[in-house]
Design a protein around this motif. Structure first.
Motif, PDB file in Angstrom:
ATOM      1  N   ASP A  62       0.822  -1.209   0.000  1.00  0.00           N
ATOM      2  CA  ASP A  62       0.000   0.000   0.000  1.00  0.00           C
ATOM      3  C   ASP A  62       0.858   1.261   0.000  1.00  0.00           C
ATOM      4  OD1 ASP A  62      -2.393  -1.409  -0.044  1.00  0.00           O
ATOM      5  OD2 ASP A  62      -2.629  -1.367   2.147  1.00  0.00           O
ATOM      6  N   GLU A  63       1.920   1.261   0.794  1.00  0.00           N
ATOM      7  CA  GLU A  63       2.827   2.409   0.823  1.00  0.00           C
ATOM      8  C   GLU A  63       3.510   2.603  -0.531  1.00  0.00           C
ATOM      9  OE1 GLU A  63       4.353   2.279   5.461  1.00  0.00           O
ATOM     10  OE2 GLU A  63       5.252   0.922   3.988  1.00  0.00           O
ATOM     11  N   LEU A  68       4.230   5.475  -5.621  1.00  0.00           N
ATOM     12  CA  LEU A  68       4.325   5.339  -7.067  1.00  0.00           C
ATOM     13  C   LEU A  68       3.248   6.161  -7.770  1.00  0.00           C
ATOM     14  CD1 LEU A  68       5.676   4.085  -9.508  1.00  0.00           C
ATOM     15  CD2 LEU A  68       4.170   2.102  -9.235  1.00  0.00           C
ATOM     16  N   ALA A  69       2.038   6.166  -7.230  1.00  0.00           N
ATOM     17  CA  ALA A  69       0.960   6.955  -7.837  1.00  0.00           C
ATOM     18  C   ALA A  69       1.290   8.446  -7.838  1.00  0.00           C
ATOM     19  CB  ALA A  69      -0.356   6.705  -7.100  1.00  0.00           C
ATOM     20  N   ARG A  70       1.869   8.950  -6.765  1.00  0.00           N
ATOM     21  CA  ARG A  70       2.242  10.373  -6.703  1.00  0.00           C
ATOM     22  C   ARG A  70       3.390  10.680  -7.664  1.00  0.00           C
ATOM     23  NH1 ARG A  70      -1.301   8.994  -3.752  1.00  0.00           N
ATOM     24  NH2 ARG A  70      -2.360   9.250  -5.698  1.00  0.00           N
TER      25      ARG A  70
END
Length: 111
Positions: A62-63, A68-70
């Motif tokens: 999750d972290e 990665l999304a940011r």
């Protein structure tokens, strides 16, 4: 860019309300310069955070996904800025397509 809303570019956050400020920018204009600076500042911060996290203890899924999304969002904002600077946008589509193909291939891989 996930923060773009119908052609508006992100200018950062309003210090009073904490809300995101957007503007419709014109090529070469002051607001475009401010939006570019915001995108570059954001990318710099996310790069530093991601680098520190990858050099530290192992992130859970999750972290890692959050970071990665940011980073992907930040890259999405700065790539068009870089493309404007080098004015060679034709080749970028080929690199983007190749990157998507590589990413799709890697999704099926396991550690």
């Amino acid at each position: 860019m996930s923060d773009e809303i119908q052609g508006l570019r992100r200018l950062g956050y309003d210090s009073v309300s904490g809300k995101t400020a957007y503007a419709l920018t014109a090529p070469g204009g002051l607001l475009e310069g401010m939006a570019d600076m915001t995108a570059l500042e954001t990318a710099t911060v996310w790069h530093a955070l991601a680098e520190a996290m990858t050099n530290g203890t192992q992130l859970d899924a999750d972290e890692a996904h959050f970071v990665l999304a940011r980073v992907v969002e930040a890259l999405g904002e700065v790539i068009p800025i870089a493309a404007r600077v080098v004015e060679d946008n034709d080749a970028l589509a080929l690199y983007a397509e190749a990157g998507r193909d590589i990413g799709a291939g890697m999704r099926g891989m396991k550690r």
